[in-house]
Enzyme design. Structure first.
Site, mmCIF file in Angstrom:
data_model
loop_
_atom_site.group_PDB
_atom_site.id
_atom_site.type_symbol
_atom_site.label_atom_id
_atom_site.label_comp_id
_atom_site.label_asym_id
_atom_site.label_seq_id
_atom_site.Cartn_x
_atom_site.Cartn_y
_atom_site.Cartn_z
ATOM 1 C CG LEU A 53 -1.810 -1.210 1.445
ATOM 2 C CD1 LEU A 53 -2.561 -1.090 2.770
ATOM 3 C CD2 LEU A 53 -2.791 -1.370 0.294
ATOM 4 C CE1 TYR A 103 0.373 8.541 -7.146
ATOM 5 C CE2 TYR A 103 -1.644 8.957 -8.381
ATOM 6 C CZ TYR A 103 -0.981 8.325 -7.345
ATOM 7 O OH TYR A 103 -1.668 7.495 -6.500
ATOM 8 C CE LYS A 107 0.425 4.676 -6.714
ATOM 9 N NZ LYS A 107 0.605 3.694 -5.633
ATOM 10 C CG ASN A 132 -11.202 10.510 -6.163
ATOM 11 O OD1 ASN A 132 -10.242 11.224 -5.929
ATOM 12 N ND2 ASN A 132 -11.817 10.521 -7.345
ATOM 13 N N PRO A 281 -43.875 14.200 38.835
ATOM 14 C CG PRO A 281 -42.715 13.506 40.757
ATOM 15 C CD PRO A 281 -42.640 14.475 39.616
ATOM 16 N N GLY A 282 -47.208 13.073 39.367
ATOM 17 C CA GLY A 282 -48.609 13.482 39.404
ATOM 18 C C GLY A 282 -49.098 14.182 38.154
#
Length: 369
Positions: A53, A103, A107, A132, A281-282
């Site tokens: 990689l 590049y 490659k 990408n 409560p209530g």
């Protein structure tokens, strides 16, 4: 099995190694930029599989492309051949290998070297020309526009988009890793002479920016993107991975009165919304009914009772609820209903509604149970 990973500290390398460990591949030979040449040679002697990689994307000058992409590949292959190691080699190339630039040429030359090695040694090679790649842990302001956009937008920093109509072919890092592990297990997705990640996404640069900006707004709007759409789901996960570490949390608007509070938590366009209701409560809340709107109630703390009455009936139906028992109650249309806190502490209820609240058409009609 001993697995050699070059570029172990890179974007794909980090994600691959973490998943290999998740799957209990424990003998991983990690090669970094500063790994000693002697140690790399030893790794090449021992490896049963190589994930190559390592590469150069943003050098100071074009010469570094040849040194980093072709030169290092040549070193790797020479080490393998030196010890007669004909193990499978996966190589991370790029779609730029078809282009006539420094590049791309580096490659493509590395690809040729890999293929020549395969023929001369009768070994297996898997060459991937990645488009990408996006996802968590990719370095912003380096070689990924998506990483840069996510990072900058999350921090209110400016971004530059020269042409929003430019098409982008994308692969998500988890899909890449899944395919690489398939290759490790001798099940790569082969297309002609190359291998490919089977799941790809094609969109425009402008659409990507639009989506990422919407993710930032979603925290303010309490909304969730469409998780049914593959690219949006993956891009949203990617965006969240670039949040500043002091901004993981965000506030919600609590509507508070003497009865307790009501807070909208999550809104979706196609799956309704989730809110958190706190009753003192209530206190009794509700006493209304709906034509079409429906809800689900889940008491997660405290105790109380939920009452129902069909609007044309005098029969009252009661369900006692308690946070110690996870029990969901459906609130059907046509039944007026309320919820009363019978305990001594606040009662907390998670409420789901099948549609977003629309003040112009609330579909909510007052009627005591």
């Amino acid at each position: 099995m001993k697995i050699l990973v070059t570029g172990a500290g890179g974007f794909i390398g980090q994600n691959l190694i973490s998943e290999l460990r998740n799957r209990h591949y424990d003998d991983i030979l990690e090669c970094y930029r500063n790994t000693d040449a002697t140690l790399l040679e030893e790794y090449c002697k021992e490896a049963d599989f190589v994930f190559h990689l390592a590469g150069v994307n943003r050098p100071q000058n074009d010469r570094e492309f040849e040194e980093g992409n072709l030169g290092f590949t040549e070193t790797l292959i020479n080490n393998l051949e030196k010890y007669g190691n004909n193990c499978p080699v996966m190589f991370a190339s790029s779609t730029h290998a078809t282009l006539d630039n420094a590049y791309g040429r580096s490659k493509r030359a590395a690809e040729d070297l890999i293929f020549t090695h395969a023929k001369s040694t009768n070994s297996k090679v898997l060459v991937y020309r990645f488009p990408n790649v996006f996802g968590k842990w990719c370095r912003p302001n380096y070689n990924s526009a998506i990483a840069t956009f996510c990072y900058n937008i999350a921090r209110d920093l400016p971004i530059t988009v020269n042409n929003s109509s430019v098409k982008m072919n994308l692969v998500y890092i988890d899909d890449v890793v899944e395919e690489l592990i398939c290759g490790l297990n001798n099940k790569p997705n082969v297309v002609d002479d190359f291998c490919e990640v089977p799941t790809t996404h094609t969109t425009t640069l402008g659409k990507i920016v639009e989506l990422i900006e919407s993710y930032k707004k979603s925290r303010e709007e309490r909304s969730i993107p469409n998780m049914n759409e593959g690219l949006s789901k993956k891009l949203y996960s990617t965006y969240l991975s670039y949040l500043p570490e002091d901004q993981f949390s965000y506030d919600l608007k609590m509507n508070v009165d003497q009865r307790g509070s009501f807070t909208e938590f999550i809104k979706t366009m196609d799956r309704g919304q989730v809110s958190i209701n706190v009753s003192k409560p209530g206190i009794t809340k509700g006493n209304h009914w709906h034509h079409t709107k429906n809800e689900k109630f889940l008491v997660v703390s405290g105790e109380g009772v939920i009452r129902f009455r069909k609007i044309d009936s005098e029969k009252v139906i009661t369900y006692f609820v308690n946070g110690k028992k996870m029990e969901v109650l459906d609130i059907p249309p046509g039944y007026t209903h309320n919820i009363e806190n019978l305990g001594d502490t606040d009662m907390v209820t998670v409420m789901w509604a099948n549609e977003l609240f629309d003040p112009e058409k609330p579909d909510t009609y007052y009627l005591e149970v």
